[in-house]
Scaffold this motif. Structure first.
Motif, PDB file in Angstrom:
ATOM      1  N   PHE A  23      10.424   0.865  -1.345  1.00  0.00           N
ATOM      2  CA  PHE A  23       9.231   0.026  -1.352  1.00  0.00           C
ATOM      3  C   PHE A  23       9.537  -1.346  -1.952  1.00  0.00           C
ATOM      4  O   PHE A  23      10.203  -1.449  -2.981  1.00  0.00           O
ATOM      5  CB  PHE A  23       8.115   0.695  -2.156  1.00  0.00           C
ATOM      6  N   SER A  24       9.055  -2.398  -1.284  1.00  0.00           N
ATOM      7  CA  SER A  24       9.234  -3.757  -1.778  1.00  0.00           C
ATOM      8  C   SER A  24       7.946  -4.304  -2.382  1.00  0.00           C
ATOM      9  O   SER A  24       7.885  -4.636  -3.562  1.00  0.00           O
ATOM     10  CB  SER A  24       9.705  -4.677  -0.644  1.00  0.00           C
ATOM     11  N   HIS A  25       6.887  -4.380  -1.565  1.00  0.00           N
ATOM     12  CA  HIS A  25       5.626  -4.928  -2.044  1.00  0.00           C
ATOM     13  C   HIS A  25       4.524  -4.616  -1.034  1.00  0.00           C
ATOM     14  O   HIS A  25       4.790  -4.129   0.068  1.00  0.00           O
ATOM     15  CB  HIS A  25       5.740  -6.451  -2.229  1.00  0.00           C
ATOM     16  N   GLY A  29      -3.146  -4.286   1.506  1.00  0.00           N
ATOM     17  CA  GLY A  29      -3.112  -2.894   1.928  1.00  0.00           C
ATOM     18  C   GLY A  29      -1.978  -2.530   2.866  1.00  0.00           C
ATOM     19  O   GLY A  29      -1.837  -1.363   3.248  1.00  0.00           O
ATOM     20  N   GLU A  30      -1.130  -3.491   3.232  1.00  0.00           N
ATOM     21  CA  GLU A  30       0.006  -3.229   4.112  1.00  0.00           C
ATOM     22  C   GLU A  30       1.283  -3.173   3.282  1.00  0.00           C
ATOM     23  O   GLU A  30       1.609  -4.114   2.565  1.00  0.00           O
ATOM     24  CB  GLU A  30       0.121  -4.327   5.175  1.00  0.00           C
ATOM     25  N   GLY A  31       1.992  -2.044   3.356  1.00  0.00           N
ATOM     26  CA  GLY A  31       3.216  -1.885   2.582  1.00  0.00           C
ATOM     27  C   GLY A  31       4.442  -2.381   3.325  1.00  0.00           C
ATOM     28  O   GLY A  31       4.559  -2.210   4.541  1.00  0.00           O
ATOM     29  N   PHE A  32       5.350  -3.023   2.576  1.00  0.00           N
ATOM     30  CA  PHE A  32       6.606  -3.507   3.147  1.00  0.00           C
ATOM     31  C   PHE A  32       7.769  -2.831   2.422  1.00  0.00           C
ATOM     32  O   PHE A  32       7.760  -2.700   1.200  1.00  0.00           O
ATOM     33  CB  PHE A  32       6.706  -5.024   3.028  1.00  0.00           C
ATOM     34  N   TYR A  33       8.777  -2.449   3.217  1.00  0.00           N
ATOM     35  CA  TYR A  33       9.891  -1.656   2.706  1.00  0.00           C
ATOM     36  C   TYR A  33      11.218  -2.296   3.111  1.00  0.00           C
ATOM     37  O   TYR A  33      11.315  -2.937   4.151  1.00  0.00           O
ATOM     38  CB  TYR A  33       9.824  -0.231   3.262  1.00  0.00           C
ATOM     39  N   ILE A  34      12.238  -2.070   2.266  1.00  0.00           N
ATOM     40  CA  ILE A  34      13.588  -2.559   2.546  1.00  0.00           C
ATOM     41  C   ILE A  34      14.425  -1.424   3.124  1.00  0.00           C
ATOM     42  O   ILE A  34      14.428  -0.297   2.629  1.00  0.00           O
ATOM     43  CB  ILE A  34      14.262  -3.099   1.271  1.00  0.00           C
ATOM     44  N   ILE A  53      10.612  -4.409   6.412  1.00  0.00           N
ATOM     45  CA  ILE A  53       9.886  -3.788   7.514  1.00  0.00           C
ATOM     46  C   ILE A  53       8.513  -3.316   7.061  1.00  0.00           C
ATOM     47  O   ILE A  53       8.376  -2.660   6.014  1.00  0.00           O
ATOM     48  CB  ILE A  53      10.678  -2.593   8.089  1.00  0.00           C
ATOM     49  N   SER A  54       7.503  -3.625   7.857  1.00  0.00           N
ATOM     50  CA  SER A  54       6.150  -3.156   7.585  1.00  0.00           C
ATOM     51  C   SER A  54       6.015  -1.675   7.913  1.00  0.00           C
ATOM     52  O   SER A  54       6.586  -1.183   8.892  1.00  0.00           O
ATOM     53  CB  SER A  54       5.137  -3.960   8.411  1.00  0.00           C
ATOM     54  N   PHE A  93      12.994 -10.501   7.969  1.00  0.00           N
ATOM     55  CA  PHE A  93      11.607 -10.068   8.123  1.00  0.00           C
ATOM     56  C   PHE A  93      11.436  -9.599   9.569  1.00  0.00           C
ATOM     57  O   PHE A  93      11.484 -10.396  10.500  1.00  0.00           O
ATOM     58  CB  PHE A  93      10.650 -11.213   7.802  1.00  0.00           C
ATOM     59  N   VAL A  94      11.256  -8.300   9.746  1.00  0.00           N
ATOM     60  CA  VAL A  94      11.301  -7.695  11.077  1.00  0.00           C
ATOM     61  C   VAL A  94       9.937  -7.785  11.756  1.00  0.00           C
ATOM     62  O   VAL A  94       8.912  -7.396  11.187  1.00  0.00           O
ATOM     63  CB  VAL A  94      11.744  -6.221  10.985  1.00  0.00           C
ATOM     64  N   ARG A  95       9.944  -8.279  12.994  1.00  0.00           N
ATOM     65  CA  ARG A  95       8.729  -8.339  13.808  1.00  0.00           C
ATOM     66  C   ARG A  95       8.744  -7.313  14.938  1.00  0.00           C
ATOM     67  O   ARG A  95       7.685  -6.923  15.436  1.00  0.00           O
ATOM     68  CB  ARG A  95       8.538  -9.747  14.376  1.00  0.00           C
TER      69      ARG A  95
END
Length: 235
Positions: A23-25, A29-34, A53-54, A93-95
């Motif tokens: 987990f990054s941040h 309410g949307e979590g972003f992960y490495i 990645i979201s 930053f992955v889209r």
């Protein structure tokens, strides 16, 4: 305007997943992960590239290690305050992404294009073996008035060409993301192994405000594959 800004920072990477999600941040309410991705160079050296990645793009509760992933997006930076100083932290930053069970052919396994502005004077030097190197720091705009600050390294003819750049110059460049380990002194006799990320530049151009390209320099992928992998120093 947003599409134009997103177009000035384009990344595509393909490689083997070598970590679980951490987990990054969270944002609204949307979590972003490495996730760490191992990407092979032509020289058979591997770069380990962090992906941001979201949780809305992929099931972050699963373990994808050993599978192959292709991701596209932008190379982003942010400052993390530690040890009474700011440290530049970089990730893709992955889209968009997809997962393969086994390794497949990929046209652009490690590709980046940046269109931005030089925000520090170039640092030109030679290695003990006489290899020419120039370090650049690029500011690349993104939406909502923010910018990413991305370290880049040029070799050979590109290094000589970049040494003539001035702060504020409009630059376009192509290359790949590379990682390298270095030793950071954290105490009198204590050192910590850290990883720095930078763009290894294969082609760069100087752009006038009219959009006209005034000069360009390029080296081949074979030249890049001969880079000296143990350049020391902190970005």
């Amino acid at each position: 305007m947003t599409d134009k800004i997103l177009g000035n920072n384009q990344v595509n990477v393909y490689g083997e997943v070598v970590s679980e999600f951490t987990f990054s941040h969270g944002v609204y309410g949307e979590g972003f992960y490495i996730l760490q991705l191992s990407v092979k160079r032509l020289s058979k050296v591997y770069d380990t590239i962090p992906l941001m990645i979201s949780e809305r793009l992929i099931d972050v509760s699963k373990d994808y290690r050993g599978r192959y992933l292709e991701a596209s997006g932008q190379f982003r930076s942010y400052n993390r305050h530690e040890e009474n100083r700011n440290r530049l932290v970089l990730s893709v930053f992955v889209r968009d992404l997809h997962i393969d069970e086994t390794e497949q052919e990929c046209e652009k396994p490690n590709y980046i294009f940046l269109d931005g502005f030089l925000c520090k004077p170039p640092v030109y030097r030679k290695t003990p073996l006489g290899r020419e190197i120039a370090d650049l720091l690029m500011a690349v705009n993104r939406p909502y008035g923010k910018s990413d600050y991305i370290p880049c390294i040029c070799w050979g003819r590109n290094a000589r060409y970049a040494d003539g750049f001035t702060v504020g110059e409009h630059i376009q460049l192509w290359g790949r993301i590379q990682s390298r380990e270095y030793q950071k002194q954290i105490g009198e006799d204590q050192y910590e192994t850290r990883v720095a990320y930078e763009i290894s530049v294969s082609k760069l151009e100087c752009v006038e405000e009219s959009g006209e390209i005034t000069a360009a320099s390029e080296i081949t992928e074979e030249d890049l594959s001969e880079e000296i992998p143990d350049v020391t120093g902190e970005i």
